[in-house]
Each structure stands twice: as C-alpha cells, then as structure tokens.
Design a protein around this motif. Sequence first.
Motif, PDB file in Angstrom:
ATOM      1  N   UNK A 124       0.928  -1.120   0.125  1.00 18.83           N
ATOM      2  CA  UNK A 124       0.012  -0.066   0.132  1.00 18.83           C
ATOM      3  C   UNK A 124       0.727   1.214   0.036  1.00 18.83           C
ATOM      4  N   UNK A 125       2.129   1.185   0.218  1.00 19.00           N
ATOM      5  CA  UNK A 125       3.049   2.377   0.071  1.00 19.00           C
ATOM      6  C   UNK A 125       3.285   2.961   1.225  1.00 19.00           C
ATOM      7  N   UNK A 126       4.244   3.932   1.509  1.00 17.59           N
ATOM      8  CA  UNK A 126       4.300   4.821   2.451  1.00 17.59           C
ATOM      9  C   UNK A 126       4.239   6.217   1.706  1.00 17.59           C
ATOM     10  N   UNK A 127       3.385   7.044   2.806  1.00 18.49           N
ATOM     11  CA  UNK A 127       3.261   8.240   2.158  1.00 18.49           C
ATOM     12  C   UNK A 127       3.899   9.702   3.209  1.00 18.49           C
ATOM     13  N   UNK A 128       4.451  10.594   2.694  1.00 20.05           N
ATOM     14  CA  UNK A 128       4.993  11.512   3.362  1.00 20.05           C
ATOM     15  C   UNK A 128       4.224  12.992   3.077  1.00 20.05           C
ATOM     16  N   UNK A 129       3.343  13.559   3.800  1.00 24.37           N
ATOM     17  CA  UNK A 129       2.735  14.599   3.232  1.00 24.37           C
ATOM     18  C   UNK A 129       1.785  14.498   2.027  1.00 24.37           C
ATOM     19  N   UNK A 130       1.217  13.220   2.184  1.00 25.30           N
ATOM     20  CA  UNK A 130       0.236  12.647   1.006  1.00 25.30           C
ATOM     21  C   UNK A 130       0.897  12.325  -0.140  1.00 25.30           C
ATOM     22  N   UNK A 131       2.200  12.513  -0.286  1.00 24.55           N
ATOM     23  CA  UNK A 131       2.792  11.957  -1.431  1.00 24.55           C
ATOM     24  C   UNK A 131       3.543  10.424  -1.420  1.00 24.55           C
ATOM     25  N   UNK A 132       3.237   9.637  -2.015  1.00 25.43           N
ATOM     26  CA  UNK A 132       3.852   8.295  -2.070  1.00 25.43           C
ATOM     27  C   UNK A 132       5.405   8.427  -2.196  1.00 25.43           C
ATOM     28  N   UNK A 133       6.168   7.910  -1.342  1.00 28.05           N
ATOM     29  CA  UNK A 133       7.573   7.880  -1.592  1.00 28.05           C
ATOM     30  C   UNK A 133       8.380   6.431  -1.270  1.00 28.05           C
ATOM     31  N   UNK A 134       9.585   6.605  -1.797  1.00 32.12           N
ATOM     32  CA  UNK A 134      10.422   5.467  -1.910  1.00 32.12           C
ATOM     33  C   UNK A 134      11.541   5.846  -0.542  1.00 32.12           C
ATOM     34  N   UNK A 135      11.933   6.817  -0.494  1.00 34.07           N
ATOM     35  CA  UNK A 135      12.604   7.562   0.797  1.00 34.07           C
ATOM     36  C   UNK A 135      12.482   8.803   0.777  1.00 34.07           C
ATOM     37  N   UNK A 136      12.451   9.436   2.012  1.00 36.52           N
ATOM     38  CA  UNK A 136      12.181  10.953   2.093  1.00 36.52           C
ATOM     39  C   UNK A 136      12.703  11.193   3.622  1.00 36.52           C
ATOM     40  N   UNK A 137      13.366  12.467   3.582  1.00 33.58           N
ATOM     41  CA  UNK A 137      13.955  12.964   4.670  1.00 33.58           C
ATOM     42  C   UNK A 137      12.757  13.628   5.489  1.00 33.58           C
ATOM     43  N   UNK A 138      12.623  13.508   6.663  1.00 29.42           N
ATOM     44  CA  UNK A 138      11.566  14.108   7.678  1.00 29.42           C
ATOM     45  C   UNK A 138      11.778  15.473   8.206  1.00 29.42           C
TER      46      UNK A 138
END
Length: 156
Positions: A124-138
């Motif tokens: 189902x994916x991982x989302x940061x601020x409603x955008x699907x990501x593979x990797x993201x700096x928080x």
Amino acid sequence: MAVHCPECGFVAGEGANFCPKCGAYLGDIHAHEEPTTATYRVGDTGEVAAVDLAQVRESGGAALVVRAGGGREGESFPLAGERVTIGRRPESDLFLDDVTVSRDHAIVVSRHDGWHIDDLGSLNGTYVNRRRIDSSLLSDGDEVQVGKYKLTFLAR
C-alpha cells in the motif's frame, strides 16, 4: 466553535487539529490556541504513561505520534537508536496491527542530515505529506501515512 477545513470545506469540531474528512492540518486556524492532543506511550506492563513532547524535543530526540488509525490516537513512539522498523510483524519496533500495513512496511533511519523514512516495498506504500515515497527526509510536523495509520513526525 466549529471550523471549516480550508481544503475540503468539511465542518470540523471544536479544537480539531486535523480535518476528520480529508486529514488537512487545521493548526493555522488554531494558531492562537494551545495544542489539545495528548500523547502517551504504553509501558512494558501495559500501563499508559503520559509523554511530555516538550521534554522529547528538549532531550534532542524525535518521535512519531499516531494522529489517526486503529484507536491508537495520541500514542507516541520516541525514535531511539539508528533505526526504527515499522510493520505488521510483532517484532517491529513500531507494530501496527492492521491488514493495510505490510509485515515489513517501512524503516525510519537516522542519517547524517536527519531522520529518513524508507518504504520497504510495501503493497500500500508509505506516504509523507500525502505523497507516495520510496525514501524521504523527515521534517518537523511531517505527516507520515502507513496503511490506515497517520502519524506526525516531531523533530528536536
């Protein structure tokens, strides 16, 4: 006093920090008010203990706070060590027991420039601020979604 969501127009209840319909942040509307979300952690013996977020920030730590999902709203998970696993596997550091969460869903990793979240090939994916990501700096205040769970990242 009810508040209209700036994104979808839904009427949110008094003191709401997020829109119950679309999840939009209503904090700017409540900027003059004190935050009302209580945070807690469940101890090893099952007791509930309050978490002082100001103390978490002052200690130089970071945390993920459950904002919605699974009846765990307000539960806080301090990020300790170099990595925190998130998934439906009971051995996960952040165990989220729901079919919308993969067994090994994501990992939060401390790197030289801050905390990163990496999706581990979840269905189902991982989302940061409603955008699907593979990797993201928080960044402080980011919304992280894992399955049906919405969490807020709090930095130092």
